[in-house]
Design an enzyme around this catalytic site. Structure first.
Site, PDB file in Angstrom:
ATOM      1  N   SER A  13       0.836  -1.217   0.052  1.00 42.50           N
ATOM      2  CA  SER A  13       0.035  -0.168   0.011  1.00 42.50           C
ATOM      3  C   SER A  13       0.861   1.124  -0.023  1.00 42.50           C
ATOM      4  O   SER A  13       1.659   1.530   0.823  1.00 42.50           O
ATOM      5  CB  SER A  13      -0.835  -0.006   1.264  1.00 42.50           C
ATOM      6  OG  SER A  13      -1.593   1.426   1.535  1.00 42.50           O
ATOM      7  N   HIS A  38      -1.471  -1.320  -4.062  1.00 42.47           N
ATOM      8  CA  HIS A  38      -2.759  -1.025  -3.635  1.00 42.47           C
ATOM      9  C   HIS A  38      -2.702   0.638  -3.238  1.00 42.47           C
ATOM     10  O   HIS A  38      -1.685   1.116  -2.668  1.00 42.47           O
ATOM     11  CB  HIS A  38      -2.971  -1.771  -2.129  1.00 42.47           C
ATOM     12  CG  HIS A  38      -4.080  -1.308  -1.407  1.00 42.47           C
ATOM     13  ND1 HIS A  38      -5.377  -2.180  -1.671  1.00 42.47           N
ATOM     14  CD2 HIS A  38      -4.455  -0.669  -0.253  1.00 42.47           C
ATOM     15  CE1 HIS A  38      -6.152  -1.672  -0.939  1.00 42.47           C
ATOM     16  NE2 HIS A  38      -5.878  -0.676   0.021  1.00 42.47           N
ATOM     17  N   HIS A  71      -8.392   1.438  -3.893  1.00 41.59           N
ATOM     18  CA  HIS A  71      -9.402   1.252  -2.750  1.00 41.59           C
ATOM     19  C   HIS A  71      -9.879   2.479  -2.468  1.00 41.59           C
ATOM     20  O   HIS A  71      -9.589   3.517  -1.913  1.00 41.59           O
ATOM     21  CB  HIS A  71      -8.605   0.792  -1.449  1.00 41.59           C
ATOM     22  CG  HIS A  71      -9.255   0.397  -0.446  1.00 41.59           C
ATOM     23  ND1 HIS A  71      -8.778   0.247   0.845  1.00 41.59           N
ATOM     24  CD2 HIS A  71     -10.662   0.482  -0.223  1.00 41.59           C
ATOM     25  CE1 HIS A  71      -9.765  -0.001   1.785  1.00 41.59           C
ATOM     26  NE2 HIS A  71     -10.728   0.255   1.129  1.00 41.59           N
ATOM     27  N   MET A  73     -12.181   4.848  -0.602  1.00 44.87           N
ATOM     28  CA  MET A  73     -12.795   5.237   0.736  1.00 44.87           C
ATOM     29  C   MET A  73     -13.649   6.276   0.558  1.00 44.87           C
ATOM     30  O   MET A  73     -12.875   7.550   1.175  1.00 44.87           O
ATOM     31  CB  MET A  73     -11.694   5.015   1.855  1.00 44.87           C
ATOM     32  CG  MET A  73     -11.498   3.495   2.167  1.00 44.87           C
ATOM     33  SD  MET A  73      -9.834   3.532   3.160  1.00 44.87           S
ATOM     34  CE  MET A  73      -8.590   3.371   1.804  1.00 44.87           C
ATOM     35  N   GLY A 147      -9.022   4.569   6.937  1.00 47.03           N
ATOM     36  CA  GLY A 147      -8.675   5.754   7.323  1.00 47.03           C
ATOM     37  C   GLY A 147      -7.278   5.969   7.596  1.00 47.03           C
ATOM     38  O   GLY A 147      -6.316   7.118   7.071  1.00 47.03           O
ATOM     39  N   PHE A 148      -6.560   5.008   7.904  1.00 44.83           N
ATOM     40  CA  PHE A 148      -5.065   5.372   8.481  1.00 44.83           C
ATOM     41  C   PHE A 148      -4.357   3.921   8.417  1.00 44.83           C
ATOM     42  O   PHE A 148      -4.729   3.092   8.513  1.00 44.83           O
ATOM     43  CB  PHE A 148      -4.545   6.001   9.842  1.00 44.83           C
ATOM     44  CG  PHE A 148      -5.512   7.344  10.115  1.00 44.83           C
ATOM     45  CD1 PHE A 148      -4.942   8.477   9.460  1.00 44.83           C
ATOM     46  CD2 PHE A 148      -6.820   7.217  10.323  1.00 44.83           C
ATOM     47  CE1 PHE A 148      -5.730   9.649   9.670  1.00 44.83           C
ATOM     48  CE2 PHE A 148      -7.630   8.623  10.489  1.00 44.83           C
ATOM     49  CZ  PHE A 148      -6.745   9.838  10.143  1.00 44.83           C
ATOM     50  N   ASP A 180      -6.972  -6.332   4.309  1.00 37.14           N
ATOM     51  CA  ASP A 180      -6.312  -5.003   4.430  1.00 37.14           C
ATOM     52  C   ASP A 180      -6.461  -4.526   5.673  1.00 37.14           C
ATOM     53  O   ASP A 180      -7.257  -4.255   6.184  1.00 37.14           O
ATOM     54  CB  ASP A 180      -7.233  -4.169   3.294  1.00 37.14           C
ATOM     55  CG  ASP A 180      -6.458  -2.668   3.071  1.00 37.14           C
ATOM     56  OD1 ASP A 180      -5.265  -2.583   3.603  1.00 37.14           O
ATOM     57  OD2 ASP A 180      -7.044  -1.734   2.516  1.00 37.14           O
TER      58      ASP A 180
HETATM   59  C1  DX5 Z   1      -6.387   1.851   5.714  1.00 38.23           C
HETATM   60  C2  DX5 Z   1      -6.034   1.601   4.280  1.00 38.23           C
HETATM   61  C3  DX5 Z   1      -5.086   0.387   4.299  1.00 38.23           C
HETATM   62  C4  DX5 Z   1      -3.585   0.592   4.788  1.00 38.23           C
HETATM   63  C5  DX5 Z   1      -2.825  -0.465   5.109  1.00 38.23           C
HETATM   64  O1  DX5 Z   1      -7.458   2.640   5.646  1.00 38.23           O
HETATM   65  O2  DX5 Z   1      -7.296   0.826   3.579  1.00 38.23           O
HETATM   66  O3  DX5 Z   1      -4.711  -0.160   3.057  1.00 38.23           O
HETATM   67  O4  DX5 Z   1      -2.890   1.750   4.267  1.00 38.23           O
HETATM   68  O5  DX5 Z   1      -1.892  -0.089   6.089  1.00 38.23           O
HETATM   69  P1  DX5 Z   1      -1.124  -1.076   7.222  1.00 38.23           P
HETATM   70  O6  DX5 Z   1      -0.749  -2.337   6.393  1.00 38.23           O
HETATM   71  O7  DX5 Z   1      -0.065  -0.413   7.811  1.00 38.23           O
HETATM   72  O8  DX5 Z   1      -2.329  -1.072   7.985  1.00 38.23           O
HETATM   73 ZN    ZN Z   2      -6.285   0.186   1.712  1.00 35.51          ZN
END
Ligand code: DX5
Ligand code: ZN
Length: 224
Positions: A13, A38, A71, A73, A147-148, A180
């Site tokens: 990601s 991603h 992705h 969001m 979100g993070f 994810d």
């Molecule tokens: C969160 C994202 C994820 C995130 C994954 O909202 O959808 O894709 O970036 O990061 P890690 O693997 O650090 O949880």
């Molecule tokens: Zn994601």
């Protein structure tokens, strides 16, 4: 376990990479054996954070031939599907909890000719996407709140990964069950054991150490 004959795919990601040097992150991840990238698009409405839009997807597209997993969001995935498809996305993933009805989001992505993914937050059951299973190329099960990056994997979601893999026979041929959030050397084996075929990895690839080594270790943790 994943389907016979197909290994688990790893999708770094880019949210966890250095935005000022994405080209290096892409190069290192490709050299380390990444299977896809991603890209986390956040609109400040569906989630509290804001990341990037189609322009950045297009820039990434210019630097890699690997598939781009987008992705979304965002509250209005149907409105933006075409923009992200034209920017170079290969799979467009919307959230079933978004403001646009599921049917509209799927129809908009189908109209682009790209692969269709449906994502669920950790607390959302799969019910909303079940009726649409035959039109899905990917079910994305979130194991953190969207979100993070860098959050802890929520182990209570493991049974839903299993449920999603049991749905596989009703999804489009070759469909992925994607996991994810918080995927690490410690959590990847459990996700794969429940049937995940596609692992999104942010901090575990980019936050520390060497990208290629991190990917190699994740590959082994995911069963090679
Ligand atoms: C969160 C994202 C994820 C995130 C994954 O909202 O959808 O894709 O970036 O990061 P890690 O693997 O650090 O949880
Ligand atoms: Zn994601």
């Amino acid at each position: 376990m994943p389907r016979a004959g197909r290994r688990v795919r790893l999708a770094p990601s880019l949210l966890s990479a250095d935005f000022a040097d994405l080209a290096a992150a892409i190069r290192e991840a490709e050299a380390g054996g990444a299977d896809a990238f991603h890209l986390d698009v956040m609109d400040g409405h569906f989630v509290p954070n804001i990341t990037f839009g189609p322009a950045l997807v297009r820039a990434v597209r210019g630097r890699t031939k690997l598939p781009l997993d987008i992705h979304l969001m965002i509250d209005r995935p149907a409105r933006y599907a075409t923009a992200f498809a034209e920017a170079g996305g290969d799979t467009i993933v919307f959230h079933v909890e978004a403001a646009d009805p599921v049917e509209e989001a799927i129809a908009a992505i189908e109209a682009t000719g790209k692969a269709v993914g449906a994502a669920v937050r950790p607390e959302t059951p799969l019910d909303a996407l079940r009726p649409f299973a035959p039109r899905l190329d990917q079910v994305l099960v979130m194991t953190v709140s969207p979100g993070f990056s860098g959050q802890r994997f929520r182990a209570e979601v493991l049974p839903k990964i299993r449920e999603a893999s049991e749905l596989r026979g009703r999804l489009r041929p070759g469909a992925d069950v994607s996991v994810d959030g918080g995927v690490t050397l410690e959590t990847a084996p459990a996700a794969v054991a429940e049937g995940a075929s596609f692992l999104v990895c942010g901090n575990s690839v980019f936050a520390r150490g060497n990208v290629a080594e991190n990917l190699g270790a994740l590959r082994r943790a995911a069963g090679g």
